[in-house]
Each structure stands twice: as C-alpha cells, then as structure tokens.
Design a protein around this motif. Structure first.
Motif, short mmCIF file in Angstrom:
data_model
loop_
_atom_site.label_atom_id
_atom_site.label_comp_id
_atom_site.label_asym_id
_atom_site.label_seq_id
_atom_site.Cartn_x
_atom_site.Cartn_y
_atom_site.Cartn_z
N GLY A 40 0.79 -1.10 -0.07
CA GLY A 40 0.03 -0.20 0.25
C GLY A 40 0.88 1.36 0.05
N ASN A 41 0.11 2.33 -0.03
CA ASN A 41 0.94 3.75 0.11
C ASN A 41 0.01 4.79 0.57
OD1 ASN A 41 -0.32 5.08 -2.25
ND2 ASN A 41 0.58 3.63 -3.18
N ASN A 42 0.80 5.75 1.03
CA ASN A 42 -0.26 7.10 1.57
C ASN A 42 -0.24 8.24 0.19
OD1 ASN A 42 -0.80 5.89 3.86
ND2 ASN A 42 0.99 6.49 5.27
N ALA A 43 -0.21 7.78 -0.93
CA ALA A 43 -0.12 8.68 -2.06
C ALA A 43 -1.42 9.73 -1.52
CB ALA A 43 -0.27 8.23 -3.24
N PRO A 44 -1.41 10.93 -1.91
CA PRO A 44 -0.30 11.74 -2.62
C PRO A 44 0.67 12.47 -1.54
CG PRO A 44 -2.30 13.09 -2.22
CD PRO A 44 -2.55 11.75 -1.63
N LEU A 45 0.89 11.78 -0.58
CA LEU A 45 1.91 12.52 0.34
C LEU A 45 3.37 12.05 -0.11
CD1 LEU A 45 0.61 11.31 4.03
CD2 LEU A 45 0.49 13.59 2.74
N PRO A 47 7.24 11.38 -0.61
CA PRO A 47 8.35 10.57 0.13
C PRO A 47 8.99 11.19 1.42
CG PRO A 47 8.50 10.31 -2.08
CD PRO A 47 7.48 11.49 -1.92
N ILE A 48 9.51 10.57 2.53
CA ILE A 48 10.14 11.39 3.54
C ILE A 48 11.58 11.26 3.58
CG2 ILE A 48 8.11 10.79 5.26
CD1 ILE A 48 9.89 8.64 6.27
N ASP A 49 12.24 10.45 2.63
CA ASP A 49 13.58 10.48 2.34
C ASP A 49 13.85 9.65 1.21
OD1 ASP A 49 13.24 7.74 3.53
OD2 ASP A 49 13.65 8.01 5.31
N ALA A 50 15.07 9.23 0.87
CA ALA A 50 15.63 8.80 -0.36
C ALA A 50 15.24 7.13 -0.42
CB ALA A 50 17.12 8.62 -0.55
N ALA A 56 8.64 4.61 -3.39
CA ALA A 56 7.49 5.34 -4.26
C ALA A 56 7.64 4.96 -5.91
CB ALA A 56 7.53 7.01 -3.98
N ARG A 57 8.75 5.26 -6.08
CA ARG A 57 9.04 4.80 -7.72
C ARG A 57 8.81 3.15 -8.02
NH1 ARG A 57 13.10 8.57 -6.85
NH2 ARG A 57 14.60 7.01 -5.93
N HIS A 58 8.95 2.23 -7.03
CA HIS A 58 8.60 0.88 -7.13
C HIS A 58 6.83 0.90 -7.17
CE1 HIS A 58 7.53 -3.20 -5.74
NE2 HIS A 58 8.70 -3.37 -6.54
N ASP A 59 6.35 1.61 -6.41
CA ASP A 59 4.79 1.75 -6.28
C ASP A 59 4.35 2.38 -7.72
OD1 ASP A 59 4.93 0.68 -3.76
OD2 ASP A 59 3.81 2.42 -2.91
N ALA A 60 4.98 3.05 -8.24
CA ALA A 60 4.71 3.69 -9.39
C ALA A 60 4.61 2.66 -10.71
CB ALA A 60 5.46 4.98 -9.71
N LEU A 74 14.17 -5.17 -9.45
CA LEU A 74 15.49 -5.15 -9.79
C LEU A 74 15.92 -3.30 -9.36
CD1 LEU A 74 16.48 -7.18 -12.66
CD2 LEU A 74 17.09 -7.63 -10.08
N ARG A 75 15.15 -2.41 -9.77
CA ARG A 75 15.40 -1.00 -9.49
C ARG A 75 15.29 -0.73 -8.19
NH1 ARG A 75 12.35 4.11 -12.21
NH2 ARG A 75 13.38 6.06 -11.08
N LEU A 76 14.23 -1.16 -7.42
CA LEU A 76 14.08 -1.04 -6.05
C LEU A 76 15.30 -1.69 -5.24
CD1 LEU A 76 12.41 -0.24 -3.40
CD2 LEU A 76 11.16 -2.20 -3.55
N GLN A 77 15.55 -2.78 -5.70
CA GLN A 77 16.70 -3.42 -5.09
C GLN A 77 18.03 -2.63 -5.21
OE1 GLN A 77 17.70 -7.40 -6.87
NE2 GLN A 77 19.56 -7.69 -5.46
#
Length: 160
Positions: A40-45, A47-50, A56-60, A74-77
């Motif tokens: 899940g996520n709390n979009a549209p809040l 991201p709080i850090d890197a 967030a990019r993984h969720d997208a 792999l990108r998230l990893q």
C-alpha cells in the motif's frame, strides 16, 4: 420493556455510524517505512527520504492489483542498496534499506512482461551436437593431489 432495549441499540448504532461513514474502497496499508515502503501507500503524500522515494518509484511501476515487473523489483533492489551504503544516512535507515533491498530481490514479479526476450537469438550457421562432449572436456581431469610428505625420523627412514 421494548424501550429499554431500543435505547442501547440506538446508542451502539449511533457510535458505529461515523466509523462506517469513514470506510473507503482503498485497501489498507501495512507500511514499514515512510509513505511508500510496504504494501500500500499514502499517496499523494511526498516521500520522507531517499528510501521512501525508491519505494514510491516501485509503487509507480506496479500496476494496481498486479505484480511489478522484474525490472521494477531490480530497480528497487539497486536503489535501496545504494541507500544502505550511503554513509550520510542514519544507521537505522541504512539497516532498513538493506532489508528492503534483500526483500526486493525475493519479490514475486510479473512473468509475462519478462518471459519473452526482446530480440530472438540469431540462428547458428552450423548445427551443434550436444550429445558428445568436446575433446578438451573429455580429457580434462583434476590436477593430481600430492600426498603429504611424511617427515623422516632421526635416523632418516620413515619407520619409528
């Protein structure tokens, strides 16, 4: 008698109504960090850090109700691993980023998106037989292992 039973029932119904009115069709979140790391996520809040930005990019790149592609995982990893090695990040965040990086390597992925290669391999000009090993392979044997030498006793022979 009916009035005595109706009053508590109305009170319970009245207290439950605001909770029912607040329910949404959005699935519940089980975040382990920030607004995006975890199911899940709390979009549209934001991201709080890197690390949260990587999540967030993984969720997208993950379709709603579907699995992400292998490339998305792999990108998230990779991004989480970079955060885990960043000496400017707090130790707790670095540890969590390492955990998320390992978790991303084990996440299920949409096999349909990566099952077919982008370009078909070129056919070989000569057929190759895989039935018989090449001569180099047939003659290969491991290097001989020398037996450990036994030190001679004082008189020069190997007996006691």
């Amino acid at each position: 008698m009916m009035l005595k039973l109706a009053a508590p029932l109305l009170l319970v119904a009245g207290l439950a109504t605001p909770a029912l009115a607040q329910s949404t069709t959005r699935p519940p979140t089980m975040l382990i960090h920030g607004n995006y790391c975890g199911p899940g996520n709390n979009a549209p809040l934001p991201p709080i850090d890197a690390l949260d930005a990587a999540c967030a990019r993984h969720d997208a790149c993950t379709p709603d109700g579907g699995l992400p592609t292998k490339a998305c995982n792999l990108r998230l990893q990779r991004e989480a691993a970079l955060v885990s090695r960043d000496p400017h990040q707090p130790d707790e965040l670095r540890s969590l980023a390492g955990l998320i990086s390992v978790g991303a390597s084990m996440m299920m992925a949409d096999r349909g998106a990566s099952a077919a290669p982008a370009v078909a391999p070129a056919p070989t000009a000569t057929p190759v037989s895989h039935d018989v090993a090449s001569p180099e392979t047939q003659r290969w044997s491991p290097a001989p292992v020398e037996a450990p030498s036994v030190p001679a006793d004082e008189d020069g022979d190997e007996s006691d």
